[in-house]
Design a protein around this motif. Structure first.
Motif, PDB file in Angstrom:
ATOM      1  N   HIS A 109      37.612  45.184  36.988  1.00  8.95           N
ATOM      2  CA  HIS A 109      38.997  45.439  36.596  1.00  8.95           C
ATOM      3  C   HIS A 109      39.053  46.297  35.341  1.00  8.95           C
ATOM      4  O   HIS A 109      38.080  46.385  34.600  1.00  8.95           O
ATOM      5  N   HIS A 154      39.924  42.383  46.056  1.00 11.86           N
ATOM      6  CA  HIS A 154      41.218  42.682  45.463  1.00 11.86           C
ATOM      7  C   HIS A 154      41.040  43.833  44.478  1.00 11.86           C
ATOM      8  O   HIS A 154      39.934  44.137  44.049  1.00 11.86           O
ATOM      9  N   LEU A 185      42.855  45.483  40.854  1.00 12.22           N
ATOM     10  CA  LEU A 185      43.794  45.126  39.813  1.00 12.22           C
ATOM     11  C   LEU A 185      43.552  45.986  38.584  1.00 12.22           C
ATOM     12  O   LEU A 185      42.436  46.077  38.097  1.00 12.22           O
TER      13      LEU A 185
END
Ligand SMILES: [Zn+2]
Ligand SMILES: [Zn+2]
Ligand SMILES: [Zn+2]
Length: 146
Positions: A96, A132, A134
């Protein structure tokens, strides 16, 4: 040669693509600038310092190929230019980023704090999460002190 350079080159060799001099040069540049998040134009600028015959179109094509092979990652941080960096070896999870809207500095977040969130979502929505993405936007400490 750095370990990550060798690993990236081996991955190209194992694919159906040849490890050309241009591809090696671009991999070396990305290893040397690890932690930075360079655009194709910035990579082109660095590569041509040592190999002035490499064209911008070749750099674009090579970056696309390295993304397809999973050797590098391409991220859009919302400033209209794609940024490239080496993929973390042996880990298909993308890290991230904290992106400062003042100076544009990009900080990598080493910890992944989303495991609990993922378990909750999987349970509540009966959905199997595999990854994911992000990015966090805000202002860094030095921009806030101005
Ligand atoms: Zn800042
Ligand atoms: Zn990064
Ligand atoms: Zn994560």
């Amino acid at each position: 040669m750095e370990r990550s350079t060798r690993e990236a080159m081996e991955r190209v060799n194992r694919s159906r693509y040849k490890l050309t001099r241009q591809r090696s040069k671009i991999i070396e540049t990305l290893v040397a600038t690890a932690g930075e998040h360079l655009s194709a134009e910035e990579i082109y600028g660095l590569v041509t310092l040592e190999a002035p015959d490499i064209g911008l179109a070749t750099v674009y094509r090579t970056l696309d190929l390295l993304v397809t092979l999973g050797i590098i990652e391409k991220t859009d941080f919302g400033d209209g230019r794609a940024r490239y960096e080496l993929a973390s070896p042996g880990d298909d999870h993308r890290h991230h980023h904290l992106i400062c809207s003042g100076c544009g500095i990009i900080t990598e977040v080493k910890d992944d704090l989303l495991d609990d969130l993922e378990s909750t979502l999987e349970r509540e929505y009966d959905f199997c999460i595999t990854d994911h993405r992000l990015e966090f936007y805000g202002r860094c400490a030095s921009c806030r002190s101005d």
